[in-house]
Design a protein around this motif. Sequence first.
Motif, PDB file in Angstrom:
ATOM      1  N   VAL A   1       0.865  -1.179   0.000  1.00 40.79           N
ATOM      2  CA  VAL A   1       0.000   0.000   0.000  1.00 40.79           C
ATOM      3  C   VAL A   1       0.900   1.227   0.000  1.00 40.79           C
ATOM      4  N   ASP A   2       0.881   1.952  -1.123  1.00 40.07           N
ATOM      5  CA  ASP A   2       1.800   3.080  -1.286  1.00 40.07           C
ATOM      6  C   ASP A   2       1.152   4.086  -2.232  1.00 40.07           C
ATOM      7  N   ALA A   3       1.079   5.330  -1.814  1.00 42.35           N
ATOM      8  CA  ALA A   3       0.467   6.362  -2.657  1.00 42.35           C
ATOM      9  C   ALA A   3       1.207   6.528  -3.975  1.00 42.35           C
ATOM     10  N   ARG A   4       2.492   6.254  -3.947  1.00 40.74           N
ATOM     11  CA  ARG A   4       3.269   6.377  -5.186  1.00 40.74           C
ATOM     12  C   ARG A   4       2.851   5.319  -6.195  1.00 40.74           C
ATOM     13  N   ARG A   5       2.514   4.129  -5.730  1.00 45.92           N
ATOM     14  CA  ARG A   5       2.006   3.083  -6.617  1.00 45.92           C
ATOM     15  C   ARG A   5       0.696   3.539  -7.271  1.00 45.92           C
ATOM     16  N   THR A   6      -0.202   4.076  -6.469  1.00 48.38           N
ATOM     17  CA  THR A   6      -1.488   4.547  -6.993  1.00 48.38           C
ATOM     18  C   THR A   6      -1.280   5.615  -8.053  1.00 48.38           C
ATOM     19  N   ALA A   7      -0.399   6.546  -7.791  1.00 47.77           N
ATOM     20  CA  ALA A   7      -0.130   7.622  -8.754  1.00 47.77           C
ATOM     21  C   ALA A   7       0.476   7.077 -10.040  1.00 47.77           C
ATOM     22  N   PHE A   8       1.353   6.092  -9.911  1.00 44.60           N
ATOM     23  CA  PHE A   8       1.992   5.498 -11.090  1.00 44.60           C
ATOM     24  C   PHE A   8       0.953   4.824 -11.980  1.00 44.60           C
ATOM     25  N   GLU A  54      -2.289   5.321 -12.079  1.00 47.25           N
ATOM     26  CA  GLU A  54      -3.190   6.317 -12.660  1.00 47.25           C
ATOM     27  C   GLU A  54      -2.542   7.033 -13.834  1.00 47.25           C
ATOM     28  N   LYS A  55      -1.244   7.283 -13.755  1.00 47.23           N
ATOM     29  CA  LYS A  55      -0.537   7.931 -14.861  1.00 47.23           C
ATOM     30  C   LYS A  55      -0.518   7.027 -16.093  1.00 47.23           C
ATOM     31  N   VAL A  56      -0.253   5.737 -15.887  1.00 45.88           N
ATOM     32  CA  VAL A  56      -0.263   4.790 -17.012  1.00 45.88           C
ATOM     33  C   VAL A  56      -1.645   4.736 -17.645  1.00 45.88           C
ATOM     34  N   GLN A  57      -2.684   4.650 -16.824  1.00 48.29           N
ATOM     35  CA  GLN A  57      -4.054   4.600 -17.347  1.00 48.29           C
ATOM     36  C   GLN A  57      -4.384   5.861 -18.127  1.00 48.29           C
TER      37      GLN A  57
END
Length: 579
Positions: free
Chosen positions: A408-415, A417-420
Amino acid sequence: MAAAAAGQRELGRLSALAVYRRVAGAGRMERRRRGAPLPAGRKRAKARLRRGRAGGGGSEPEAPPPAASRVELPAEAAVEAPVEAPVDLRAEATAAGPGAKSRGGPKAMPSEPRPAGEDGGGVSGLLRQLSRLEDSRQRAAELFRWLLAPVAPADFLRRHWERAPLLVRRGDPGYYAGLFSTADFDAALRGGEVHFGTHLDVTSYAEGVRETHNPSGRALPAVVWDFYQNGCSLRLLCPQAFSPTVWHFLSILQEHFGSMAGANTYLTPPGTQGFAPHYDDIEAFVLQLEGKKHWRVYRPRTDAEVLPQFSSANLTQPELGEPVLETVLEAGDLLYFPRGFIHQGDCLPDAHSLHITVSSYQRNSWGDFLEKLLPAALQMALEEDVEYRRGLPMDYLRYMGVANSDTVDARRTAFVEKVQSLIKKLVDYAPIDAAVDQRAKSFLHDCLPPMLTESEKAQSVYGFPARWQDGGPCNVDILITKDTEVRLLRHGIVRLCNEEAGVMLYYTTENSRVYHKEEPKFLELDPEYTDSIEFLLSSYPNHVSVANLPCETLEEKISLATLLFEKGILTTKKPLAKV
């Protein structure tokens, strides 16, 4: 001496099959080929009107055997359409086959009915009737209608296409008469151009073992018929290369599919089976020409096997389950099954079998289209949008990857979302029309060349009486003027493609009857000629005068018309030369 004589007698009893097994061992089945991906060019560049260069093709790898489980398909997965249902073939504009007295005999395609038999019976008569239709698209639609009759094409597409098998019993042994026969098979062998492996496979399937017994070199009639006599099946690849009728048949039908229409013929001795159960990557139409054959068709076993991209390896009987359709095809009958449906056919003890399988839609799915489109879209995005060129985060390897998938990491979520976001935005850069043109270009390379009627030959470059006479060439001048009326030979024989090298006009008139024997044929055009090509396409099947071509000068109009005429792409309303 006695021992030597005994040895000679023993050798005399050996068949070609036995000799092959002793010397070469059992071979393996050669897989169907497919074309390599083509570039998705989109740029328009100025280029001179000149002869085209050539490209290349590829081969298809063999797919691994899939895992076994079951998937349910629609309830109508096996439908028999009895020919006894009342059908008005005149109203349906369907040409009947020979011997169809109960259906009034062959019907003429033009608006004025012609007496049955005026064109002769069988498939040859049907093809002559179709040749009276001016529009090649209508010819293709009518031939497809005849192929399915009495099932209406709309019903077939709604209930069966890519969904479920279809069995049509006609009770008319002569329905396919003249398309191909064992006599044609024998004539092809005697013509001297058939070679083992390249044009002919010798196969057997017994006790769960599938073997190919191809020697090397030319397929001599004595050797081939000895194989057959000893229980081997014969598969003639590319029968259109040896049969003008099959060539004519497929060259019309391919325009209806918008995808390559190919064929193989299978001759199987009584009481034998030539191939192991398997599924294919093509839509298959089995036309029973002679004798009869016992068929079993099975549903795809898994979701992954529904409409597969590639054919399967040989399957074993325990992997199959219960057939969804089991029948005996007799001459005149039709069996269709979609790609992914497992099938096997064996001969009954009392009759041989000759059938031709007409196939289409190999690698012609949405996924195959996207394989062409998405790389081109990404390339355009990289060129035009800086967001796609910005660097990845320096630390992304620390929190991305399978090892970090549960973190669980906000950086993972941001990554993510950027790819999508980038993938969603990619749609805006997708050169859809250019990708369609590239698939059309590939299709034109796959196509058979058009087969010309006698009147078409007289009105084309193929009817020109050019020859050497009295010490020099004569009758070589193609005198096209502003008043000459021209049209495309067929609607589907050309395609304009804007590529990095320039504007290319791909065409089929110089293709070979053997799959990809020739490289793609094209002309490189000045961009200002594209309007004239589009004008010829939109005017088809009507003739237009050369003066009406939207070129800037009369000289350019005549020059373009002459070039297209010389390549067999254009025909004239009236012959330009008397033979």
